[in-house]
Enzyme design. Structure first.
Site, PDB file in Angstrom:
ATOM      1  N   ASP A 175      61.061 106.582 -27.403  1.00  0.00           N
ATOM      2  CA  ASP A 175      59.912 105.771 -27.819  1.00  0.00           C
ATOM      3  C   ASP A 175      59.436 104.887 -26.666  1.00  0.00           C
ATOM      4  O   ASP A 175      60.236 104.462 -25.827  1.00  0.00           O
ATOM      5  CB  ASP A 175      60.312 104.911 -29.035  1.00  0.00           C
ATOM      6  CG  ASP A 175      59.096 104.408 -29.790  1.00  0.00           C
ATOM      7  OD1 ASP A 175      57.985 104.936 -29.582  1.00  0.00           O
ATOM      8  OD2 ASP A 175      59.261 103.476 -30.607  1.00  0.00           O
TER       9      ASP A 175
ATOM     10  N   ASN B 204      53.662 112.103 -36.646  1.00  0.00           N
ATOM     11  CA  ASN B 204      52.880 112.011 -35.407  1.00  0.00           C
ATOM     12  C   ASN B 204      51.571 112.810 -35.467  1.00  0.00           C
ATOM     13  O   ASN B 204      50.694 112.627 -34.611  1.00  0.00           O
ATOM     14  CB  ASN B 204      53.715 112.431 -34.190  1.00  0.00           C
ATOM     15  CG  ASN B 204      54.778 111.433 -33.796  1.00  0.00           C
ATOM     16  OD1 ASN B 204      55.843 111.793 -33.297  1.00  0.00           O
ATOM     17  ND2 ASN B 204      54.528 110.137 -33.999  1.00  0.00           N
TER      18      ASN B 204
HETATM   19  C1  IPE Z   1      59.223 108.155 -33.601  1.00  0.00           C
HETATM   20  O1  IPE Z   1      58.418 107.352 -32.800  1.00  0.00           O
HETATM   21  C2  IPE Z   1      58.923 109.600 -33.361  1.00  0.00           C
HETATM   22  C3  IPE Z   1      59.329 110.129 -32.067  1.00  0.00           C
HETATM   23  C4  IPE Z   1      59.947 109.482 -31.115  1.00  0.00           C
HETATM   24  C5  IPE Z   1      59.021 111.508 -31.851  1.00  0.00           C
HETATM   25  P1  IPE Z   1      57.043 106.749 -33.316  1.00  0.00           P
HETATM   26  O2  IPE Z   1      56.502 105.927 -32.203  1.00  0.00           O
HETATM   27  O3  IPE Z   1      56.180 107.817 -33.847  1.00  0.00           O
HETATM   28  O4  IPE Z   1      57.519 105.835 -34.541  1.00  0.00           O
HETATM   29  P2  IPE Z   1      56.842 104.570 -35.217  1.00  0.00           P
HETATM   30  O5  IPE Z   1      55.428 104.958 -35.565  1.00  0.00           O
HETATM   31  O6  IPE Z   1      56.888 103.456 -34.236  1.00  0.00           O
HETATM   32  O7  IPE Z   1      57.683 104.285 -36.411  1.00  0.00           O
HETATM   33  C1  IPE Z   2      57.142 108.224 -27.944  1.00  0.00           C
HETATM   34  O1  IPE Z   2      56.306 107.270 -27.384  1.00  0.00           O
HETATM   35  C2  IPE Z   2      56.574 109.618 -27.940  1.00  0.00           C
HETATM   36  C3  IPE Z   2      56.226 110.130 -29.259  1.00  0.00           C
HETATM   37  C4  IPE Z   2      56.363 109.495 -30.381  1.00  0.00           C
HETATM   38  C5  IPE Z   2      55.686 111.462 -29.317  1.00  0.00           C
HETATM   39  P1  IPE Z   2      55.088 106.659 -28.188  1.00  0.00           P
HETATM   40  O2  IPE Z   2      53.887 107.507 -27.952  1.00  0.00           O
HETATM   41  O3  IPE Z   2      55.434 106.436 -29.618  1.00  0.00           O
HETATM   42  O4  IPE Z   2      54.928 105.276 -27.439  1.00  0.00           O
HETATM   43  P2  IPE Z   2      54.536 103.879 -28.080  1.00  0.00           P
HETATM   44  O5  IPE Z   2      55.521 103.586 -29.173  1.00  0.00           O
HETATM   45  O6  IPE Z   2      53.130 104.019 -28.619  1.00  0.00           O
HETATM   46  O7  IPE Z   2      54.622 102.923 -26.947  1.00  0.00           O
HETATM   47 MG    MG Z   3      56.207 104.845 -30.607  1.00  0.00          MG
END
Ligand code: IPE
Ligand code: IPE
Ligand code: MG
Length: 238
Positions: free
Chosen positions: A20, A68
């Site tokens: 994340d 996602n």
């Molecule tokens: C969780 O991260 C999903 C992945 C790392 C693939 P998200 O960034 O989507 O989760 P939330 O929205 O903060 O809960």
């Molecule tokens: C994790 O990083 C990747 C996926 C969830 C696919 P994020 O895209 O969720 O990054 P933040 O949380 O918006 O910074």
């Molecule tokens: Mg995220």
């Protein structure tokens, strides 16, 4: 698959990571969010290297959740292509180092054909490898996995008296996958986001402020050291 490393060295047998913080990494630099996903590629490789050198037999990375899909279409499309490229570019190196690559989730639902084929090909190529199993949770949801197991149980005609916890585990997509010993989530969020609900029942949680693209091999080694210091009691008092 031989049980070695992991538990034998006091480390986790099954390490899972919620990758994340890619978006924040990019926006803090004035870049587009997708640049953060690209920058996360090196961290994926670092996690694989660290798990291999620590003899962790199971590494699971959460790469794309069933939620996602709610992101802007352009970001979703980028992530589909990015995940195909990672496998195209690094699948051979994973294979040569004995990594078995598997995908956990719902490949048949909404995933572009070209990525589905790449997923299938790398799974086939690496099927017999036994240094480590790298599971990429892609189009994956923890509740969806349990729902799927319940459907398989009903389709198998099992009666209610036959349903044990192990029956449920045995009807999941990968019955051979052990419970998760340690979950690492980066970027300072303290939540599961619908990841691996069943197998996280007794996992040690490690939450890091580090954004995913800033993760290096030593980040993972330090997390494993933290795991070694934990006292896992499983409800007992010993
Ligand atoms: C969780 O991260 C999903 C992945 C790392 C693939 P998200 O960034 O989507 O989760 P939330 O929205 O903060 O809960
Ligand atoms: C994790 O990083 C990747 C996926 C969830 C696919 P994020 O895209 O969720 O990054 P933040 O949380 O918006 O910074
Ligand atoms: Mg995220």
């Amino acid at each position: 698959m031989a049980i070695r490393g992991g538990a034998a060295t006091g480390g986790p047998t099954h390490l899972a990571m919620i990758m994340d913080g890619n978006g924040r990494w990019a926006t803090r630099r004035g870049l587009e969010r997708v640049e953060g996903h690209s920058a996360g590629e090196a961290a994926i490789l670092a996690a694989v290297d660290a798990a291999l050198s620590s003899q962790v037999p199971w590494l699971t990375l959460f790469a794309f959740s069933t939620e996602n899909w709610n992101r802007p279409a352009a970001e979703v499309a980028f992530l589909m292509d990015f995940n195909r490229r990672v496998i195209d570019e690094h699948g051979g190196s994973f294979h040569s180092r004995g990594v078995r690559v598997r995908y956990m989730g719902r490949p048949e639902r909404r995933i572009p054909q070209v990525l589905r084929e790449a997923m299938h090909d790398i799974e086939e190529l690496t099927r017999e490898n036994d240094a480590m199993t790298l599971t990429l949770a892609f189009n994956y949801g923890g509740r969806d996995e349990i729902r799927e197991a319940v459907r398989r149980i009903l389709d198998a005609g099992l009666s209610s008296s036959e349903i044990t916890e192990s029956t449920i585990a045995q009807h999941m997509q990968y019955p051979d996958m052990p419970d998760i010993d340690m979950l690492v989530r980066t970027a300072g969020e303290h939540r599961l986001s619908n990841f691996a609900l069943w197998r996280l029942a007794y996992a040690e949680m490690v939450f890091l402020p580090t954004l995913w693209p800033d993760v290096t091999e030593s980040t993972v080694h330090e997390a494993i050291s933290e795991y070694r210091r934990r006292d896992r009691r499983f409800g007992s008092i010993a």
